[in-house]
Design a protein around this motif. Sequence first.
Motif, PDB file in Angstrom:
ATOM      1  N   TYR A  52      33.919  47.098  51.645  1.00 15.33           N
ATOM      2  CA  TYR A  52      33.930  48.211  50.695  1.00 15.33           C
ATOM      3  C   TYR A  52      34.829  49.349  51.145  1.00 15.33           C
ATOM      4  CZ  TYR A  52      30.249  49.934  53.811  1.00 15.33           C
ATOM      5  OH  TYR A  52      29.529  50.316  54.904  1.00 15.33           O
ATOM      6  N   ASN A  53      35.383  49.270  52.355  1.00 19.90           N
ATOM      7  CA  ASN A  53      36.351  50.268  52.817  1.00 19.90           C
ATOM      8  C   ASN A  53      37.790  49.865  52.522  1.00 19.90           C
ATOM      9  OD1 ASN A  53      34.456  52.029  53.832  1.00 19.90           O
ATOM     10  ND2 ASN A  53      34.464  51.100  55.860  1.00 19.90           N
ATOM     11  N   ILE A  54      37.987  48.684  51.949  1.00 22.03           N
ATOM     12  CA  ILE A  54      39.327  48.183  51.658  1.00 22.03           C
ATOM     13  C   ILE A  54      39.606  48.361  50.165  1.00 22.03           C
ATOM     14  CG2 ILE A  54      40.823  46.170  51.693  1.00 22.03           C
ATOM     15  CD1 ILE A  54      39.057  45.094  53.964  1.00 22.03           C
ATOM     16  N   PRO A  55      40.536  49.226  49.789  1.00 24.24           N
ATOM     17  CA  PRO A  55      40.851  49.388  48.366  1.00 24.24           C
ATOM     18  C   PRO A  55      41.642  48.188  47.851  1.00 24.24           C
ATOM     19  CG  PRO A  55      42.227  50.819  49.679  1.00 24.24           C
ATOM     20  CD  PRO A  55      41.272  50.163  50.628  1.00 24.24           C
ATOM     21  N   VAL A  56      41.248  47.687  46.698  1.00 23.33           N
ATOM     22  CA  VAL A  56      41.912  46.530  46.101  1.00 23.33           C
ATOM     23  C   VAL A  56      42.274  46.822  44.654  1.00 23.33           C
ATOM     24  CG1 VAL A  56      40.817  44.812  47.573  1.00 23.33           C
ATOM     25  CG2 VAL A  56      39.727  45.462  45.450  1.00 23.33           C
ATOM     26  N   GLU A  57      43.217  46.054  44.155  1.00 23.14           N
ATOM     27  CA  GLU A  57      43.582  46.095  42.741  1.00 23.14           C
ATOM     28  C   GLU A  57      43.312  44.714  42.172  1.00 23.14           C
ATOM     29  OE1 GLU A  57      47.351  47.238  39.906  1.00 23.14           O
ATOM     30  OE2 GLU A  57      47.729  46.571  41.948  1.00 23.14           O
ATOM     31  N   ILE A  58      42.444  44.653  41.161  1.00 24.80           N
ATOM     32  CA  ILE A  58      42.069  43.394  40.539  1.00 24.80           C
ATOM     33  C   ILE A  58      42.606  43.383  39.117  1.00 24.80           C
ATOM     34  CG2 ILE A  58      40.166  41.903  39.847  1.00 24.80           C
ATOM     35  CD1 ILE A  58      38.494  43.260  42.022  1.00 24.80           C
ATOM     36  N   ILE A  59      43.420  42.390  38.805  1.00 23.68           N
ATOM     37  CA  ILE A  59      43.973  42.241  37.464  1.00 23.68           C
ATOM     38  C   ILE A  59      43.274  41.063  36.806  1.00 23.68           C
ATOM     39  CG2 ILE A  59      46.039  41.800  36.108  1.00 23.68           C
ATOM     40  CD1 ILE A  59      47.633  43.010  38.447  1.00 23.68           C
ATOM     41  N   THR A  62      41.676  41.077  30.723  1.00 28.19           N
ATOM     42  CA  THR A  62      41.527  42.219  29.828  1.00 28.19           C
ATOM     43  C   THR A  62      41.744  43.572  30.485  1.00 28.19           C
ATOM     44  OG1 THR A  62      39.152  42.230  30.250  1.00 28.19           O
ATOM     45  CG2 THR A  62      39.921  40.983  28.332  1.00 28.19           C
ATOM     46  N   ASN A  63      41.466  43.704  31.803  1.00 27.55           N
ATOM     47  CA  ASN A  63      41.514  45.013  32.465  1.00 27.55           C
ATOM     48  C   ASN A  63      42.212  44.926  33.810  1.00 27.55           C
ATOM     49  OD1 ASN A  63      40.075  46.377  30.480  1.00 27.55           O
ATOM     50  ND2 ASN A  63      38.108  45.889  31.401  1.00 27.55           N
ATOM     51  N   THR A  64      42.504  46.120  34.339  1.00 27.50           N
ATOM     52  CA  THR A  64      42.969  46.269  35.713  1.00 27.50           C
ATOM     53  C   THR A  64      42.020  47.238  36.406  1.00 27.50           C
ATOM     54  OG1 THR A  64      45.259  45.925  35.050  1.00 27.50           O
ATOM     55  CG2 THR A  64      44.882  46.986  37.173  1.00 27.50           C
ATOM     56  N   ILE A  90      39.805  36.464  36.880  1.00 31.70           N
ATOM     57  CA  ILE A  90      40.752  37.166  37.736  1.00 31.70           C
ATOM     58  C   ILE A  90      42.087  36.432  37.757  1.00 31.70           C
ATOM     59  CG2 ILE A  90      41.242  37.913  40.094  1.00 31.70           C
ATOM     60  CD1 ILE A  90      38.259  38.276  40.502  1.00 31.70           C
ATOM     61  N   ILE A  91      43.140  37.176  37.453  1.00 30.72           N
ATOM     62  CA  ILE A  91      44.484  36.632  37.500  1.00 30.72           C
ATOM     63  C   ILE A  91      45.127  36.905  38.856  1.00 30.72           C
ATOM     64  CG2 ILE A  91      46.801  36.788  36.496  1.00 30.72           C
ATOM     65  CD1 ILE A  91      45.427  37.566  33.865  1.00 30.72           C
ATOM     66  N   GLN A  92      44.941  38.134  39.343  1.00 34.37           N
ATOM     67  CA  GLN A  92      45.551  38.520  40.626  1.00 34.37           C
ATOM     68  C   GLN A  92      44.657  39.527  41.320  1.00 34.37           C
ATOM     69  OE1 GLN A  92      49.359  40.341  40.187  1.00 34.37           O
ATOM     70  NE2 GLN A  92      49.692  40.564  42.369  1.00 34.37           N
ATOM     71  N   ILE A  93      44.605  39.428  42.645  1.00 31.73           N
ATOM     72  CA  ILE A  93      43.886  40.412  43.454  1.00 31.73           C
ATOM     73  C   ILE A  93      44.762  40.743  44.646  1.00 31.73           C
ATOM     74  CG2 ILE A  93      42.597  38.610  44.656  1.00 31.73           C
ATOM     75  CD1 ILE A  93      40.292  40.633  44.864  1.00 31.73           C
TER      76      ILE A  93
END
Length: 96
Positions: A52-59, A62-64, A90-93
């Motif tokens: 939970y200390n690692i920021p991620v971007e989940i695509i 429908t959303n990002t 999930i398409i990309q993380i």
Amino acid sequence: MKKLPELYKNLNTKPIDNNKKVYYMKEDVRQNLPNSIEEELDNIFHSLGYSYNIPVEIITRTNTYHTSLVARTKENVLTIDNITIPLKDIIQISRK
């Protein structure tokens, strides 16, 4: 009066620096190559520190989402914002 034995004196006068030992990890060469979603989730949850200390971007389809991950099951991922995301959507993380 009876003579008592002498007190024990430690002759070890070396400096003690147990807390100064540091572990360095070599940066992974494959880090810049695109990973599958399962491999990236394994890297996040099995890395040093808390997930939970690692920021991620989940695509997703429908959303990002710009968040951190808390838990993972076989079918879903739970974010710190209490959002459940199915793995099949999930398409990309990626890490930020």
